[in-house]
Structures are given as C-alpha cells and as structure tokens.
Design an enzyme around this catalytic site. Sequence first.
Site, PDB file in Angstrom:
ATOM      1  N   LYS A   1       0.836  -1.227   0.000  1.00  0.00           N
ATOM      2  CA  LYS A   1       0.000   0.000   0.000  1.00  0.00           C
ATOM      3  C   LYS A   1       0.858   1.260   0.000  1.00  0.00           C
ATOM      4  O   LYS A   1       0.603   2.191  -0.759  1.00  0.00           O
ATOM      5  CB  LYS A   1      -0.875   0.045   1.264  1.00  0.00           C
ATOM      6  CG  LYS A   1      -2.142  -0.747   1.181  1.00  0.00           C
ATOM      7  CD  LYS A   1      -2.901  -0.636   2.491  1.00  0.00           C
ATOM      8  CE  LYS A   1      -2.030  -1.043   3.651  1.00  0.00           C
ATOM      9  NZ  LYS A   1      -2.584  -0.991   4.958  1.00  0.00           N
TER      10      LYS A   1
ATOM     11  N   ARG B   1       9.650  -0.942  12.361  1.00  0.00           N
ATOM     12  CA  ARG B   1       8.407  -0.568  13.038  1.00  0.00           C
ATOM     13  C   ARG B   1       8.159  -1.507  14.206  1.00  0.00           C
ATOM     14  O   ARG B   1       8.386  -2.702  14.077  1.00  0.00           O
ATOM     15  CB  ARG B   1       7.241  -0.670  12.050  1.00  0.00           C
ATOM     16  CG  ARG B   1       6.557   0.645  11.799  1.00  0.00           C
ATOM     17  CD  ARG B   1       5.566   0.515  10.678  1.00  0.00           C
ATOM     18  NE  ARG B   1       4.422  -0.326  11.016  1.00  0.00           N
ATOM     19  CZ  ARG B   1       3.351  -0.446  10.232  1.00  0.00           C
ATOM     20  NH1 ARG B   1       3.281   0.202   9.100  1.00  0.00           N
ATOM     21  NH2 ARG B   1       2.338  -1.223  10.596  1.00  0.00           N
TER      22      ARG B   1
ATOM     23  N   ARG C   1     -11.539   0.088   8.134  1.00  0.00           N
ATOM     24  CA  ARG C   1     -11.131  -1.304   8.369  1.00  0.00           C
ATOM     25  C   ARG C   1     -12.243  -2.108   9.015  1.00  0.00           C
ATOM     26  O   ARG C   1     -12.029  -3.246   9.433  1.00  0.00           O
ATOM     27  CB  ARG C   1      -9.910  -1.353   9.271  1.00  0.00           C
ATOM     28  CG  ARG C   1      -8.686  -0.798   8.602  1.00  0.00           C
ATOM     29  CD  ARG C   1      -7.436  -1.277   9.270  1.00  0.00           C
ATOM     30  NE  ARG C   1      -6.328  -0.484   8.807  1.00  0.00           N
ATOM     31  CZ  ARG C   1      -5.083  -0.906   8.744  1.00  0.00           C
ATOM     32  NH1 ARG C   1      -4.756  -2.107   9.103  1.00  0.00           N
ATOM     33  NH2 ARG C   1      -4.134  -0.120   8.317  1.00  0.00           N
TER      34      ARG C   1
ATOM     35  N   ARG D   1      -1.822  -9.025  13.032  1.00  0.00           N
ATOM     36  CA  ARG D   1      -2.411  -7.978  12.186  1.00  0.00           C
ATOM     37  C   ARG D   1      -3.099  -8.581  10.974  1.00  0.00           C
ATOM     38  O   ARG D   1      -4.158  -8.129  10.543  1.00  0.00           O
ATOM     39  CB  ARG D   1      -1.324  -6.997  11.740  1.00  0.00           C
ATOM     40  CG  ARG D   1      -0.972  -5.996  12.811  1.00  0.00           C
ATOM     41  CD  ARG D   1       0.443  -5.489  12.662  1.00  0.00           C
ATOM     42  NE  ARG D   1       0.694  -4.761  11.446  1.00  0.00           N
ATOM     43  CZ  ARG D   1       1.908  -4.651  10.869  1.00  0.00           C
ATOM     44  NH1 ARG D   1       2.951  -5.215  11.427  1.00  0.00           N
ATOM     45  NH2 ARG D   1       2.046  -3.965   9.771  1.00  0.00           N
TER      46      ARG D   1
ATOM     47  N   ARG E   1      11.113  -5.606   6.424  1.00  0.00           N
ATOM     48  CA  ARG E   1      10.864  -4.189   6.128  1.00  0.00           C
ATOM     49  C   ARG E   1      11.608  -3.275   7.108  1.00  0.00           C
ATOM     50  O   ARG E   1      11.598  -3.504   8.309  1.00  0.00           O
ATOM     51  CB  ARG E   1       9.352  -3.939   6.215  1.00  0.00           C
ATOM     52  CG  ARG E   1       8.953  -2.512   5.945  1.00  0.00           C
ATOM     53  CD  ARG E   1       7.510  -2.399   5.569  1.00  0.00           C
ATOM     54  NE  ARG E   1       6.566  -2.758   6.624  1.00  0.00           N
ATOM     55  CZ  ARG E   1       5.244  -2.704   6.481  1.00  0.00           C
ATOM     56  NH1 ARG E   1       4.716  -2.337   5.337  1.00  0.00           N
ATOM     57  NH2 ARG E   1       4.455  -3.018   7.473  1.00  0.00           N
TER      58      ARG E   1
HETATM   59  N1  LIG Z   1      -8.635   2.264  10.352  1.00  0.00           N
HETATM   60  C1  LIG Z   1      -8.036   1.778  11.453  1.00  0.00           C
HETATM   61  N2  LIG Z   1      -8.783   1.410  12.507  1.00  0.00           N
HETATM   62  C2  LIG Z   1      -8.229   0.917  13.620  1.00  0.00           C
HETATM   63  N3  LIG Z   1      -6.916   0.715  13.771  1.00  0.00           N
HETATM   64  C3  LIG Z   1      -6.115   1.044  12.741  1.00  0.00           C
HETATM   65  C4  LIG Z   1      -6.623   1.609  11.531  1.00  0.00           C
HETATM   66  N4  LIG Z   1      -5.601   1.845  10.714  1.00  0.00           N
HETATM   67  C5  LIG Z   1      -4.487   1.460  11.355  1.00  0.00           C
HETATM   68  N5  LIG Z   1      -4.796   0.972  12.576  1.00  0.00           N
HETATM   69  C6  LIG Z   1      -3.839   0.432  13.586  1.00  0.00           C
HETATM   70  O1  LIG Z   1      -2.534   0.759  13.191  1.00  0.00           O
HETATM   71  C7  LIG Z   1      -1.775  -0.422  12.898  1.00  0.00           C
HETATM   72  C8  LIG Z   1      -0.824  -0.130  11.754  1.00  0.00           C
HETATM   73  O2  LIG Z   1      -1.560   0.189  10.600  1.00  0.00           O
HETATM   74  P1  LIG Z   1      -0.817   0.470   9.201  1.00  0.00           P
HETATM   75  O3  LIG Z   1       0.244   1.485   9.404  1.00  0.00           O
HETATM   76  O4  LIG Z   1      -1.847   0.767   8.184  1.00  0.00           O
HETATM   77  O5  LIG Z   1      -0.056  -0.855   8.863  1.00  0.00           O
HETATM   78  P2  LIG Z   1      -0.567  -2.285   8.400  1.00  0.00           P
HETATM   79  O6  LIG Z   1      -1.692  -2.147   7.463  1.00  0.00           O
HETATM   80  O7  LIG Z   1       0.681  -2.777   7.748  1.00  0.00           O
HETATM   81  O8  LIG Z   1      -0.930  -3.022   9.651  1.00  0.00           O
HETATM   82  C9  LIG Z   1      -2.817  -1.485  12.635  1.00  0.00           C
HETATM   83  O9  LIG Z   1      -2.316  -2.773  12.903  1.00  0.00           O
HETATM   84  C10 LIG Z   1      -3.911  -1.086  13.637  1.00  0.00           C
HETATM   85  O10 LIG Z   1      -3.577  -1.474  14.944  1.00  0.00           O
END
Ligand SMILES: Nc1ncnc2c1ncn2[C@@H]1O[C@H](COP(=O)(O)OP(=O)(O)O)[C@@H](O)[C@H]1O
Length: 286
Positions: A80, A220, A156, A231, A191
């Site tokens: 993404k 991270r 999500r 996740r 990563r």
């Molecule tokens: N829309 C969302 N709603 C709730 N939690 C979120 C949302 N977006 C991100 N998060 C939280 O942030 C974390 C990291 O998200 P992101 O940076 O998009 O990485 P990834 O998709 O690789 O997990 C997720 O695992 C979740 O805990």
Amino acid sequence: MTGCVNSISPQPVTLLRLRAPPSPASRSSFSFSGDSVHSLYRLRRVSRSPSIIAPKFQIVAAEKSEPLKIMISGAPASGKGTQCELITHKYGLVHISAGDLLRAEIASGSENGRRAKEHMEKGQLVPDEIVVMMVKDRLSQSDSEQNGWLLDGYPRSASQATALKGFGFQPDLFIVLEVPEDILIERVVGRRLDPVTGKIYHLKYSPPETEEIAARLTQRFDDTEEKAKLRLKTHNQNVRDVLSMYDDITIKIEGNRSKQEVFAQIDSSLSELLQQRNTAPSSLLS
Ligand SMILES: Nc1ncnc2c1ncn2[C@@H]1O[C@H](COP(=O)(O)OP(=O)(O)O)[C@@H](O)[C@H]1O
C-alpha cells in the site's frame, strides 16, 4: 508521511460529478487476477456504451472540477505504502494514512496515542472513538478537499465505513491489493524504515544503497513475525465486511508483482475513471 501532500500538482483535468447509481454491469467489482481481462473489458465496454449517458444521470457540478477520492486497502506489507507514493506523485492527491495518523498521535505523547499503541502492539484495531474523528478531521482539511484524497488503511470495519458515509465522504474507487500470506510475512519481517528520508527498504528485496543508510535503518515496533500474524488475522476478519459495502466501486489487484506492474493497473483504472468523467458530460450535452 502523515497526510503528506505530494509536491507535484495534480494534472489539469476537469472533473465532473455524476449523481447516479452505477449501471448494473459496472456495479460488479472486477479483479485483475482470474477473470481480469474479461472484467476490465466489461468495465470499458459499459463505460463507453450509450447506457452511461442515459437520462437518469444528472450533471451536478459541470462547471466545477471535483477531485478524485480514492481508498486503498490491503494486508500488512501488501504494498500500500509504495503504491500510495506512486499514486500521489502522479495524481497529486493528499495521502491520508490511518496508521501514520495513529503513529503521529503516539509520538505526540497524548492519552489517545498511549491507548492506540496498546491496541497496535496486539495487532488489534484501535477503537473507533480514537480513529474515526482523526480521519474525519484530516479529510475535512482544505488541502484534501481541494486536491482530492487517497485514504489508506481506512475504513477497516463496517462501523468505520458507516461513519465515513455518515460524514458525507463518498469515494470514487476502492483499490484492494491482494498478496498471498506467506509472502506478506516475509515482506513485513524484512521491512525497514530510513528515519532520515522516510524511505522504506527491504533487507532482501530492496536493500539500502549505502552502509551509512543501513546503519540508521529502524524497524516498526509492530513489524515482527508474531505481530504481523496478528495484524493479518485482524485484517482478514474485517476486510470482508468492508468490501461488501463498496462492492460497486472495488477493484482487486494482484499485488504479488513488481511495483511498476501493480501501479500500471492502478494507473489504468484511475485514468479510466477520469476519462469517464470527462467524456460523459460532453456526450450528455450534445
Ligand atoms: N482504520 C483503522 N482502525 C483501527 N486501527 C487502525 C486503523 N488503521 C491502522 N490501525 C492500527 O494501526 C496499525 C498499523 O496500521 P498500518 O500502518 O496501516 O499498517 P498495516 O496495514 O501494515 O498493519 C494497525 O495494525 C492497527 O492497529
């Protein structure tokens, strides 16, 4: 990366908003894997057929250009971030990443950030009361309204999608990147981030150019195998609900290919979308 606006300005396109339900054929989501060619052909055919200029379509803002509103979803490490960079570079959209917004909140040391981190460390979704308003506020800022947006990692869950709708944010396209799970885990674990340039590397597939960069790379906190699996589980549990709410504007893209190949397909869909908007009204007016 939070809410970064690309420095390249959007292409000079005049966009027109059509208020109408998509035609039955264009409602079905199409996939670039499997029956992709057929689906893409169908979308093209439909978009150019006379049915798109049927009287049920109304020009709502013919005199005003309306920017693109795109959402992108995919499992952790599905690519993404890379695609977001390519999309914003070409189309000048404001990149709004829910994960980046949350990480910025954590870095600010706020109570919301502290609570968010607890959930993120367990690979769980952060509660809606923290995420929803955060995203809404960012979408409402003038740069997003003027340039259009690329919403990454939101919604999500069905409740987040419902909230987005309730606030009046209606995306034009929902891009879903699909990558096999074993590949995702390998990508996550390797990563690394360069905190100086913000560039993402992979120790095996996209190693740092110099020793100096290699020495400063960070990982991270949730990019371990164990957390990535959690996740992924959360992602799989929620993705279906969200997909069902955007069935009519979804494109699924096979993400296990080079970033250029993946982008070529996204780019073609976005161009198609812009072309539809540009051509339909002139047909209507003729
Ligand atoms: N829309 C969302 N709603 C709730 N939690 C979120 C949302 N977006 C991100 N998060 C939280 O942030 C974390 C990291 O998200 P992101 O940076 O998009 O990485 P990834 O998709 O690789 O997990 C997720 O695992 C979740 O805990």
